[in-house]
Design a protein around this motif. Structure first.
Motif, mmCIF file in Angstrom:
data_model
loop_
_atom_site.group_PDB
_atom_site.id
_atom_site.type_symbol
_atom_site.label_atom_id
_atom_site.label_comp_id
_atom_site.label_asym_id
_atom_site.label_seq_id
_atom_site.Cartn_x
_atom_site.Cartn_y
_atom_site.Cartn_z
ATOM 1 N N VAL A 158 0.862 -1.190 0.000
ATOM 2 C CA VAL A 158 0.000 0.000 0.000
ATOM 3 C C VAL A 158 0.893 1.234 0.000
ATOM 4 O O VAL A 158 1.305 1.722 1.050
ATOM 5 C CB VAL A 158 -0.966 0.015 1.209
ATOM 6 C CG1 VAL A 158 -1.853 1.269 1.166
ATOM 7 C CG2 VAL A 158 -1.825 -1.238 1.232
ATOM 8 N N PHE A 159 1.251 1.687 -1.191
ATOM 9 C CA PHE A 159 2.151 2.828 -1.379
ATOM 10 C C PHE A 159 3.454 2.657 -0.603
ATOM 11 O O PHE A 159 4.037 3.641 -0.133
ATOM 12 C CB PHE A 159 1.450 4.135 -0.984
ATOM 13 C CG PHE A 159 0.211 4.404 -1.785
ATOM 14 C CD1 PHE A 159 0.293 4.640 -3.147
ATOM 15 C CD2 PHE A 159 -1.034 4.402 -1.182
ATOM 16 C CE1 PHE A 159 -0.855 4.878 -3.894
ATOM 17 C CE2 PHE A 159 -2.179 4.631 -1.928
ATOM 18 C CZ PHE A 159 -2.091 4.865 -3.275
ATOM 19 N N GLY A 160 3.901 1.399 -0.467
ATOM 20 C CA GLY A 160 5.129 1.132 0.262
ATOM 21 C C GLY A 160 6.281 0.715 -0.634
ATOM 22 O O GLY A 160 7.363 0.394 -0.145
ATOM 23 N N ARG A 161 6.054 0.709 -1.943
ATOM 24 C CA ARG A 161 7.066 0.350 -2.939
ATOM 25 C C ARG A 161 7.555 -1.090 -2.798
ATOM 26 O O ARG A 161 8.587 -1.463 -3.352
ATOM 27 C CB ARG A 161 8.255 1.317 -2.886
ATOM 28 C CG ARG A 161 7.856 2.759 -3.182
ATOM 29 C CD ARG A 161 9.053 3.678 -3.295
ATOM 30 N NE ARG A 161 8.636 5.048 -3.565
ATOM 31 C CZ ARG A 161 9.472 6.076 -3.688
ATOM 32 N NH1 ARG A 161 10.782 5.873 -3.558
ATOM 33 N NH2 ARG A 161 9.029 7.276 -3.928
ATOM 34 N N GLY A 162 6.817 -1.870 -2.041
ATOM 35 C CA GLY A 162 7.173 -3.282 -1.911
ATOM 36 C C GLY A 162 7.089 -4.011 -3.235
ATOM 37 O O GLY A 162 7.848 -4.956 -3.488
ATOM 38 N N THR B 265 -11.871 4.635 -0.127
ATOM 39 C CA THR B 265 -10.845 4.688 -1.164
ATOM 40 C C THR B 265 -9.565 5.231 -0.540
ATOM 41 O O THR B 265 -9.605 6.203 0.221
ATOM 42 C CB THR B 265 -11.272 5.604 -2.327
ATOM 43 O OG1 THR B 265 -12.481 5.111 -2.902
ATOM 44 C CG2 THR B 265 -10.179 5.670 -3.393
ATOM 45 N N VAL B 266 -8.453 4.600 -0.855
ATOM 46 C CA VAL B 266 -7.154 5.056 -0.361
ATOM 47 C C VAL B 266 -6.360 5.589 -1.545
ATOM 48 O O VAL B 266 -6.192 4.901 -2.553
ATOM 49 C CB VAL B 266 -6.374 3.911 0.321
ATOM 50 C CG1 VAL B 266 -5.029 4.424 0.837
ATOM 51 C CG2 VAL B 266 -7.188 3.311 1.455
ATOM 52 N N VAL B 267 -5.879 6.818 -1.425
ATOM 53 C CA VAL B 267 -5.123 7.435 -2.517
ATOM 54 C C VAL B 267 -3.859 8.071 -1.953
ATOM 55 O O VAL B 267 -3.697 8.224 -0.741
ATOM 56 C CB VAL B 267 -5.966 8.520 -3.238
ATOM 57 C CG1 VAL B 267 -7.225 7.933 -3.822
ATOM 58 C CG2 VAL B 267 -6.302 9.671 -2.285
ATOM 59 N N THR B 268 -2.965 8.440 -2.842
ATOM 60 C CA THR B 268 -1.769 9.189 -2.461
ATOM 61 C C THR B 268 -1.784 10.531 -3.166
ATOM 62 O O THR B 268 -2.262 10.643 -4.306
ATOM 63 C CB THR B 268 -0.481 8.427 -2.824
ATOM 64 O OG1 THR B 268 0.645 9.253 -2.487
ATOM 65 C CG2 THR B 268 -0.417 8.093 -4.301
#
Length: 211
Positions: free
Chosen positions: A52-56, A100-103
């Protein structure tokens, strides 16, 4: 987690703070790959959930590309946990049937406002990660796109830490409110903020009654 790592384990710091990255993402990938190709067991410790927006996903891709066996351990994203820590239910009947989850940030520190129209959706919660420093642009874009200036929102900073802070406000107060907060912070939009206020009022009444 750091405390349970065996003392003989080599630790490599690759932490990031806003405006200061000890290493670029590409350099982090190279370090993981370097040790893995030597036959070492490598654990990449990340905050929240790695996908989740962690660049994993970027790190995983490089490992799979070189045929390295990997395991991804899910985490709890701040998009959900921070809201819970602040007493804001991300969903609640009659208030929010989804979220909704956004950056607010894209690669190269580009501003992301493609999600603004989602704020018009009724019975819905929008959680914005990495949006504190973009609060002014978010506020201006939302109002320009017809979002009510009275739309409820909240800012949660340093969730779960001793210095956790939260404020609830209206959309037209978002930027001014953000000036008193620091990263890491998340923004929450939706009627669940009204639910938070009801809970706070109820807690106050209960406390006064007990006292």
């Amino acid at each position: 987690i750091i405390d349970v790592i065996p003392k003989y384990t080599e630790k490599v710091f690759v932490g990031k703070k806003k405006g200061h990255h000890s290493l670029s993402q590409e350099e982090i990938n190279e370090i993981i790959l370097k040790y893995a190709l030597k036959g070492k067991s490598v654990a990449r410790l990340k905050s929240g959930d790695p996908f989740v927006f962690g660049r994993g996903s970027e790190e995983l891709y490089d490992m799979v590309k070189y045929g390295i066996k990997t395991e991804v351990i899910p985490g709890i994203s701040s998009s959900i946990s921070a809201s819970s820590q602040a007493g804001i239910p991300i969903t609640a009947r009659d208030y929010s049937a989804g979220f909704t989850v956004v950056t607010a940030h894209l690669k190269g520190n580009k501003l992301n406002l493609d999600w603004i129209d989602i704020l018009k959706k009724e019975n819905h919660t929008v959680v914005v990660l990495m949006g504190l420093s973009k609060a002014k642009q978010i506020q201006e874009a939302a109002i320009k796109n017809g979002i009510s200036e009275n739309k409820d929102c909240a800012i949660i900073s340093n969730a779960s830490r001793k210095n956790q802070r939260i404020i609830t406000c209206k959309l037209n107060e978002l930027y001014e409110s953000s000036l008193n907060f620091q990263s890491p912070s998340i923004l929450v939009f939706g009627d669940v903020i009204k639910y938070k206020r009801k809970l706070d009022l109820l807690n106050t009444v209960c406390t006064e009654t007990v006292n």
